[in-house]
Motif scaffolding. Sequence first.
Motif, short mmCIF file in Angstrom:
data_model
loop_
_atom_site.label_atom_id
_atom_site.label_comp_id
_atom_site.label_asym_id
_atom_site.label_seq_id
_atom_site.Cartn_x
_atom_site.Cartn_y
_atom_site.Cartn_z
N LEU A 62 0.85 -1.19 0.00
CA LEU A 62 0.00 0.00 0.00
C LEU A 62 0.88 1.24 0.00
N PHE A 63 0.56 2.17 -0.89
CA PHE A 63 1.30 3.41 -1.01
C PHE A 63 0.32 4.57 -0.89
N ILE A 64 0.66 5.54 -0.04
CA ILE A 64 -0.22 6.67 0.22
C ILE A 64 0.45 7.95 -0.27
N ASP A 65 -0.30 8.73 -1.03
CA ASP A 65 0.18 10.02 -1.52
C ASP A 65 -0.91 11.03 -1.20
N GLY A 66 -0.71 11.79 -0.14
CA GLY A 66 -1.74 12.73 0.31
C GLY A 66 -2.96 11.96 0.79
N ASN A 67 -4.11 12.22 0.16
CA ASN A 67 -5.32 11.50 0.56
C ASN A 67 -5.71 10.41 -0.45
N VAL A 68 -4.75 10.01 -1.26
CA VAL A 68 -4.99 8.95 -2.24
C VAL A 68 -4.08 7.77 -1.94
N ALA A 124 -5.79 2.00 4.74
CA ALA A 124 -5.78 3.21 3.91
C ALA A 124 -6.63 4.31 4.56
N ARG A 125 -7.80 3.93 5.05
CA ARG A 125 -8.65 4.91 5.75
C ARG A 125 -7.94 5.44 6.99
N THR A 126 -7.34 4.55 7.76
CA THR A 126 -6.63 4.94 8.98
C THR A 126 -5.52 5.94 8.67
N GLN A 127 -4.88 5.77 7.52
CA GLN A 127 -3.78 6.66 7.12
C GLN A 127 -4.29 7.96 6.49
N GLY A 128 -5.60 8.14 6.43
CA GLY A 128 -6.18 9.38 5.94
C GLY A 128 -6.56 9.40 4.48
N ALA A 129 -6.48 8.27 3.81
CA ALA A 129 -6.83 8.22 2.39
C ALA A 129 -8.34 8.39 2.21
N ARG A 130 -8.70 9.09 1.16
CA ARG A 130 -10.11 9.29 0.81
C ARG A 130 -10.45 8.59 -0.50
N ARG A 131 -9.42 8.13 -1.19
CA ARG A 131 -9.62 7.42 -2.47
C ARG A 131 -8.60 6.29 -2.53
N LEU A 132 -9.02 5.19 -3.14
CA LEU A 132 -8.17 4.01 -3.27
C LEU A 132 -8.22 3.53 -4.71
N TRP A 133 -7.06 3.14 -5.24
CA TRP A 133 -7.04 2.62 -6.61
C TRP A 133 -5.95 1.58 -6.78
N CYS A 134 -6.07 0.87 -7.91
CA CYS A 134 -5.05 -0.11 -8.29
C CYS A 134 -5.12 -0.30 -9.80
N ASP A 135 -4.06 -0.84 -10.35
CA ASP A 135 -4.07 -1.32 -11.72
C ASP A 135 -4.28 -2.83 -11.61
N ALA A 136 -5.45 -3.29 -12.01
CA ALA A 136 -5.82 -4.69 -11.84
C ALA A 136 -5.72 -5.46 -13.14
N ARG A 137 -5.30 -6.69 -13.04
CA ARG A 137 -5.40 -7.55 -14.22
C ARG A 137 -6.88 -7.67 -14.56
N TYR A 185 -4.89 -5.03 -18.46
CA TYR A 185 -5.12 -4.43 -17.15
C TYR A 185 -6.21 -3.38 -17.26
N VAL A 186 -6.78 -3.04 -16.11
CA VAL A 186 -7.74 -1.95 -16.02
C VAL A 186 -7.51 -1.25 -14.68
N ARG A 187 -7.56 0.07 -14.70
CA ARG A 187 -7.47 0.82 -13.45
C ARG A 187 -8.81 0.71 -12.75
N MET A 188 -8.77 0.39 -11.46
CA MET A 188 -9.98 0.26 -10.64
C MET A 188 -9.83 1.21 -9.46
N ALA A 189 -10.94 1.89 -9.09
CA ALA A 189 -10.84 2.86 -8.01
C ALA A 189 -12.18 2.99 -7.28
N ARG A 190 -12.08 3.57 -6.08
CA ARG A 190 -13.29 3.86 -5.29
C ARG A 190 -12.96 4.94 -4.27
N ASP A 191 -14.01 5.62 -3.83
CA ASP A 191 -13.86 6.54 -2.73
C ASP A 191 -13.92 5.73 -1.42
N LEU A 192 -13.25 6.24 -0.42
CA LEU A 192 -13.26 5.56 0.89
C LEU A 192 -14.15 6.32 1.87
#
Length: 138
Positions: free
Chosen positions: A57-63, A92-105, A131-138
């Motif tokens: 898991l990698f956090i950049d700001g709130n993402v 991710a939520r605990t670390q302050g992220a508001r959005r989560l994403w991945c590059d998924a097969r 691959y497809v980028r997948m994302a959601r709000d937290l």
Amino acid sequence: MTSELTIRPIKAAETYALRHQVLWPEESMAYIKLNNDETGFHFGAYRNAKLVSVISLFIDGNVARFRKFATRPDCQGQGIGSQLLRHVIKEARTQGARRLWCDARAVNENFYRAFKLEPEGNRFYRGTIPYVRMARDL
């Protein structure tokens, strides 16, 4: 499989063997290492004291972005990866992220949809693998 599962933080280097075995066995070990591995949070799922699934898991700001999610082939389809992903969403939520994403097969798109991640953008390829980028709000 009713064996107890333990999820705990691990070092980046502890993810490498499973990343290599599951995701890119035909590539060199260097291929599965990330330049920013040392800045990430890495988690391992252990069953009977054996590492069976990893995620980073990698956090950049709130993402937040998770990468290199791999479960041993003989342990897939048993809910282990689902437990690990739930753990990472919570982290991710605990670390302050508001959005989560991945590059998924692309073959795993339905798995990620079960966690409310939705496709964004067009499919792309790494080698011959779609691959497809997948994302959601937290």
